[in-house]
Write a protein that holds these residues in place. Sequence first.
Motif, PDB file in Angstrom:
ATOM      1  N   ASN A   1       0.849  -1.193   0.000  1.00 34.24           N
ATOM      2  CA  ASN A   1       0.000   0.000   0.000  1.00 34.24           C
ATOM      3  C   ASN A   1       0.885   1.243   0.000  1.00 34.24           C
ATOM      4  OD1 ASN A   1      -2.562  -1.395   0.272  1.00 34.24           O
ATOM      5  ND2 ASN A   1      -1.886  -1.884   2.346  1.00 34.24           N
TER       6      ASN A   1
ATOM      7  N   SER B   1       3.879   0.021   2.483  1.00 26.98           N
ATOM      8  CA  SER B   1       3.613  -0.802   3.662  1.00 26.98           C
ATOM      9  C   SER B   1       2.847  -2.049   3.257  1.00 26.98           C
ATOM     10  CB  SER B   1       2.826  -0.015   4.708  1.00 26.98           C
ATOM     11  OG  SER B   1       1.584   0.424   4.172  1.00 26.98           O
TER      12      SER B   1
ATOM     13  N   ASP C   1       0.742  -5.635   5.132  1.00 29.90           N
ATOM     14  CA  ASP C   1       0.249  -6.348   6.304  1.00 29.90           C
ATOM     15  C   ASP C   1       1.036  -7.655   6.447  1.00 29.90           C
ATOM     16  OD1 ASP C   1      -1.130  -7.804   8.212  1.00 29.90           O
ATOM     17  OD2 ASP C   1      -3.114  -7.251   7.468  1.00 29.90           O
TER      18      ASP C   1
ATOM     19  N   GLN D   1       9.736  -3.857  10.444  1.00 31.67           N
ATOM     20  CA  GLN D   1       8.444  -4.201  11.015  1.00 31.67           C
ATOM     21  C   GLN D   1       8.045  -3.196  12.083  1.00 31.67           C
ATOM     22  OE1 GLN D   1       7.949  -8.315  11.806  1.00 31.67           O
ATOM     23  NE2 GLN D   1       5.926  -8.101  12.750  1.00 31.67           N
TER      24      GLN D   1
ATOM     25  N   ASN E   1       2.148  -4.935  13.211  1.00 33.90           N
ATOM     26  CA  ASN E   1       1.756  -5.938  12.231  1.00 33.90           C
ATOM     27  C   ASN E   1       2.024  -5.485  10.803  1.00 33.90           C
ATOM     28  OD1 ASN E   1       0.764  -7.711  14.238  1.00 33.90           O
ATOM     29  ND2 ASN E   1      -1.179  -6.580  14.320  1.00 33.90           N
ATOM     30  N   THR E   2       2.864  -4.479  10.660  1.00 39.76           N
ATOM     31  CA  THR E   2       3.120  -3.907   9.336  1.00 39.76           C
ATOM     32  C   THR E   2       4.612  -3.886   9.015  1.00 39.76           C
ATOM     33  OG1 THR E   2       1.174  -2.474   9.553  1.00 39.76           O
ATOM     34  CG2 THR E   2       2.801  -1.853   7.901  1.00 39.76           C
TER      35      THR E   2
ATOM     36  N   ALA F   1       7.115  -1.803   6.683  1.00 40.86           N
ATOM     37  CA  ALA F   1       7.053  -0.513   5.996  1.00 40.86           C
ATOM     38  C   ALA F   1       8.435  -0.052   5.555  1.00 40.86           C
ATOM     39  CB  ALA F   1       6.422   0.540   6.899  1.00 40.86           C
TER      40      ALA F   1
END
Length: 204
Positions: free
Chosen positions: A78, A99, A101, A120, A123-124, A126
């Motif tokens: 994303n 980013s 998931d 990390q 929970n992402t 990026a």
Amino acid sequence: MRHLLRYLLLAVLSFATVGCATHALHSSKNVSTEKINSFLITQDKSTLVVAGEEHHFIFPLNEPLKSVLQWNGRAKLNPTFNQFTVNAGQGVSGSYTLSADVGKLTVEEQQFLTQRGFSQQGNTLAYSAAIQGTRYLAGNVRVPQTAFFRQPYELTVVAPDGVADTAAKIALTPLTLAADGVTAVLGGIVLAPFFGLLMMSGGL
């Protein structure tokens, strides 16, 4: 004495309010929002073209972004764009964040992204970086919107004082359209719509 202090305080607050309003007005005149129609990329993935309604933004691609854009799992990313700034030479600089998931990534995909600088955060996964390019006037070259975006995309561009007045001196886009009026060409190289990232799957 109490009344005098009250009047002085009101006067200071009034001047501060006017000053803030004047500053906001002065600043906003140099801020523009560009609605994006298409994201295009050269076959060798070395150049990204962001085609807006009024301007075209051309960015050279470097690692690790270049390899990430060729990654088969890029649809899981994303993107978000931060504010961009244009200088007197129409050089554009800004930053972006990609980013993903973690729960939607395989172990191999996590390793791929981590090796390319993703970190990390909860929970992402990026990755943020700066990007520089050049802004051109779109002129009569209206690149059609080639796919449905996941969301409307806009670029916010800030021009420092003195730069906004040079709009008439912006060079015309080096993009051309082929005879079909849809295919975009840059320096003799056909550009392809960039699918996977930024686009809705099944949009076409």
